[in-house]
Structure formats: C-alpha cells, structure tokens
Design a protein around this motif. Structure first.
Motif, PDB file in Angstrom:
ATOM      1  N   SER A 176     100.523 -32.382  64.708  1.00 34.98           N
ATOM      2  CA  SER A 176     101.890 -32.704  64.297  1.00 34.98           C
ATOM      3  C   SER A 176     102.741 -31.452  64.420  1.00 34.98           C
ATOM      4  O   SER A 176     102.256 -30.331  64.251  1.00 34.98           O
ATOM      5  N   ASN A 195     103.871 -36.121  56.352  1.00 37.16           N
ATOM      6  CA  ASN A 195     103.317 -36.274  57.694  1.00 37.16           C
ATOM      7  C   ASN A 195     102.490 -37.562  57.748  1.00 37.16           C
ATOM      8  O   ASN A 195     101.366 -37.599  57.268  1.00 37.16           O
ATOM      9  N   ASN A 197     102.463 -39.459  60.869  1.00 39.08           N
ATOM     10  CA  ASN A 197     102.088 -39.702  62.270  1.00 39.08           C
ATOM     11  C   ASN A 197     100.668 -39.259  62.591  1.00 39.08           C
ATOM     12  O   ASN A 197      99.942 -39.935  63.322  1.00 39.08           O
ATOM     13  N   GLN A 200      98.186 -41.797  61.371  1.00 33.69           N
ATOM     14  CA  GLN A 200      98.330 -43.002  62.187  1.00 33.69           C
ATOM     15  C   GLN A 200      97.652 -42.805  63.548  1.00 33.69           C
ATOM     16  O   GLN A 200      96.874 -43.643  63.995  1.00 33.69           O
ATOM     17  N   LEU A 201      97.941 -41.686  64.202  1.00 35.20           N
ATOM     18  CA  LEU A 201      97.379 -41.415  65.529  1.00 35.20           C
ATOM     19  C   LEU A 201      95.872 -41.199  65.462  1.00 35.20           C
ATOM     20  O   LEU A 201      95.135 -41.583  66.382  1.00 35.20           O
ATOM     21  N   SER A 242     102.845 -34.841  68.096  1.00 38.37           N
ATOM     22  CA  SER A 242     103.872 -35.711  67.529  1.00 38.37           C
ATOM     23  C   SER A 242     105.072 -34.869  67.149  1.00 38.37           C
ATOM     24  O   SER A 242     104.979 -33.993  66.297  1.00 38.37           O
ATOM     25  N   PRO A 294     107.850 -42.465  63.689  1.00 37.46           N
ATOM     26  CA  PRO A 294     106.529 -43.097  63.619  1.00 37.46           C
ATOM     27  C   PRO A 294     106.377 -44.346  64.467  1.00 37.46           C
ATOM     28  O   PRO A 294     105.314 -44.579  65.040  1.00 37.46           O
ATOM     29  N   SER A 297     105.848 -43.225  68.134  1.00 34.98           N
ATOM     30  CA  SER A 297     104.499 -42.712  68.398  1.00 34.98           C
ATOM     31  C   SER A 297     103.477 -43.833  68.347  1.00 34.98           C
ATOM     32  O   SER A 297     102.532 -43.859  69.148  1.00 34.98           O
ATOM     33  N   PHE A 298     103.673 -44.777  67.439  1.00 35.79           N
ATOM     34  CA  PHE A 298     102.735 -45.898  67.332  1.00 35.79           C
ATOM     35  C   PHE A 298     102.737 -46.727  68.617  1.00 35.79           C
ATOM     36  O   PHE A 298     101.679 -46.999  69.201  1.00 35.79           O
ATOM     37  N   ILE A 362     108.303 -47.824  60.144  1.00 39.45           N
ATOM     38  CA  ILE A 362     106.897 -48.142  60.399  1.00 39.45           C
ATOM     39  C   ILE A 362     106.391 -49.251  59.472  1.00 39.45           C
ATOM     40  O   ILE A 362     105.446 -49.964  59.801  1.00 39.45           O
TER      41      ILE A 362
END
Length: 393
Positions: A176, A195, A197, A200-201, A242, A294, A297-298, A362
């Motif tokens: 990140s 944070n 992302n 999630q990633l 990210s 988010p 990136s998702f 998100i």
C-alpha cells in the motif's frame, strides 16, 4: 490511454511461461493444477469381485441346493474352488473364487441346513464386477492442466499417487502507498484513513489460489517506494501496489518503476473505475499499480490481476461473463470510458442495481455478486434490455 480489451490482451500475452513444477502431498492437492498426465498403473477393478453380499456359485447350479464351503470377507483371498452344487458366502467387494461365475443375492436365498442354501432366481445378471471393466491398465485418467477437485483426488489415490506433481502457486507481493494510511489496528487520527486495500488484495490473491505476502505501507516518497518495491520484486512474481499511480504531486509509482528497470506497458485505461492503472514488467516479475480507491482496486484485480495469476500457474481463465435483463433503467452523464458497476445477478437472470456512490463505496460490494459492463458510448440502458454481467469469483 488504451482500451480495457487492449490492457487484458497485453497482460495475457505477457504470461508466456508457466510456473515451475513442484511435488506435493495428495492431502494438499485440492484446487491445484496437475502438471503431468496421470495414467492407471492397474486394472480397475484389479480382480473379479462381488457386486453385493451373497453366495458365489456356478451359474448352472444357481437354483440347486448348494453346500457352503467358506465365508469370503472383502480383502480376503478365497481358499476353496467352487465345484458342482457348491458355493461360498461372499461379501461385497471380495474376490470371486475359482470356479464361480455367478453371485446369488443373499436376500434371494434360504437356509436348508447349517451349511446348505437354496435359491430360486431367474435373473441372468451375474452380479460380478469384472477385472478392468472400469479402467484398463495404462488408461489416461487425468490430463495435465486439470484443476484438482475432490473427485479427481479420489482418482489419483486409486492410481497410487500419494505425491502429486503440480504447477507451483504464483507468489504475490502487496504494497500500500500513502502517507494518509494507517493499519486497522492503529489509532485513527485526524487526516488519516484505515488501510483496507491491502487486506482486500491479500484476500483476492488467496482466492485466486496464489501465495500473497504483505509488505506494509510505503510513504509517498521515492526512496521509500523504491526500497519496498525492490524487496517485493526480489521475492515475488507479481507485485501489486495500491495508490500512487494518478497525476498528483506525490504519485511516484511510474517513475520509481522506470528507475528500477521495469518496462511500463500501460499506465492509463479507458475504464471507470480504474483509469490510472499501471502494468509493468522486468525480467523476473510483473507489477500492477492499482488506484487507491478500494472499488477501483477490487474491480481491476478481478479483471486484470487474477487472470495473470491463473495463467502463470497453468490454470484456465474462466469466462465469468453472462447475460441478463436489467430490472430498472440505468443512465450516466459521461460515456467516454467503459464502466463497471456492482449489481446482483439473480436466479431468474435478472440484473438488479444496488445503491452505489462511486469508487470509494466498497460497502456496495457486500451485497453484489457481479459487476455490470456499460460499454463506451452507452449513456442509458432501458429496463428489460440485455446487459453483460461478470460474476464475481
């Protein structure tokens, strides 16, 4: 700026070599990709065996009084040969004794004395599973490239494969970027955001069957970015960053990648959300610079990163696109980019819109099970029109 289709093509064409082959235990092989063809080393069944509990005898004697010679459990070797008006009591899966070519179901018999039985059956079915009737020795059982499911693992076990040769999982390093970020377990002070992302990633990478590693938050400065990217690149096949890829004064990712001898194949896509997406590679690894929002990136992970992960580990990239009817009208103000929005795709193939406030929302994906594609040039879609939807993995 390139089209979304061109971005996908560039990524797919970059995956020109599969991961190494490794040998793993059958216990760890679920959802792994088989690296070599597997053939049967035996006939299946490996011997003539009884299909049920009953009495093994000669076919021509089946309705005569039969003397019982022995009991044959599954796994035991018969010790008596069957001759005229003789039989052996036999259990399901046990070896058919020499001389026998018929099994009378136990429920079709009655005892005449302690060791003599009688039946009156007319069925010609022999009730025997014959050697090799399911699989002949050297028959191809599973092809290389098979994604191993429980039924495949049963086949591997039947072929004596306790260690399995599979394609190694793809390693993914997650970073990140941003001075404004704090981790979820840290105090949230004014001007900071949590944070989300990275986590999630990380989960999306694991869901794609990769091995993710998290490298923390890089500050918005070239030195910090360079150090953390260098470390992640030395340890992983794919790096995902990210944030830091837009046009702000502190968005250093493209410059740092260039300084680290990465070739940038694209850094802007005609898509919403996710326009400032970077893809680069060097001799050893690939790098995705995803937007910090988010939802961006998702979605771009699902559409761009997941296919590369799967291709590297020898997995077929599933076509998750389906058609459905839009349940309510849709419209937007700008159609210069392809758009993706979260929706619910139901069992009646209806596409249901949900409340969605943009690329930072998100929470909308808690309800969504798909994303709807809105092509370039499309400003409105009427209720009942067919739309393309991509199911979320």
């Amino acid at each position: 700026m390139i089209s979304h289709e061109e971005a996908i093509e560039l990524i797919i064409n970059s995956a020109n070599q599969k991961n190494r082959i490794e040998k793993i235990s059958i216990f760890d092989s679920l959802n792994r990709i088989l690296a070599i063809d597997v053939s049967s080393d035996i006939n299946m069944p490996p011997f003539d065996k009884s299909a049920m509990d009953g009495y093994a005898c000669r076919f021509e004697d089946k309705n005569q009084p039969l003397t019982v010679l022995e009991v044959i459990p599954a796994g035991a070797i018969p010790t008596k040969k069957i001759n005229k008006n003789e039989c052996s009591k036999i259990m399901t899966g046990a070896i058919i004794p020499d001389g026998a070519d018929y099994v009378i179901k136990v429920e079709d018999t009655r005892e005449l004395s302690s060791n003599v039985i009688q039946s009156n059956v007319s069925s010609p079915a022999r009730n025997i599973c014959y050697i090799g009737e399911d699989i002949k020795i050297n028959t191809l059982l599973l092809k290389a490239g098979t994604k191993l499911k429980p039924q495949h693992i049963a086949v591997l076990a039947s072929a004596g494969k306790f260690e399995i040769e599979v394609i190694a999982k793809t390693t993914v390093g997650i970073i990140s970027t941003g001075n404004e970020l704090v981790e979820p377990n840290e105090n949230l002070t004014r001007g900071k955001i949590r944070n989300s992302n990275a986590y999630q990633l990380y989960a999306q990478s694991a869901n794609a069957n990769a091995i993710p590693s998290y490298y923390g938050i890089a500050l918005d400065e070239e030195k910090s970015l360079s150090q953390i990217i260098s470390k992640a690149a030395s340890e992983n096949q794919i790096i995902i960053l990210s944030g830091g890829v837009s046009m702000g004064d502190f968005d250093f990712v493209p410059k740092v990648l260039t300084d680290l001898n990465f070739e940038i194949l694209f850094k802007s896509i005609a898509v919403q959300p996710g326009k400032p997406t970077v893809f680069a590679h060097n001799n050893n690894s690939f790098c995705f610079g995803l937007p910090g929002n988010p939802v961006s990136s998702f979605i771009q992970f699902e559409l761009l990163v997941a296919p590369l992960i799967k291709l590297l580990q020898g997995e077929k990239v599933d076509n998750l696109m389906v058609n459905g009817k839009l349940s309510t009208p849709y419209q937007r103000k700008n159609s210069s980019r392809k758009a993706w929005i979260p929706v619910v795709y139901d069992t009646e193939k209806q596409v249901l819109q949900i409340q969605y406030n943009g690329s930072a929302h998100i929470n909308a994906f808690v309800e969504a099970n798909a994303i709807m594609e809105i092509p370039i040039g499309t400003l409105a879609i009427n209720k009942g029109e067919q739309v393309n939807v991509r199911l979320l993995s």
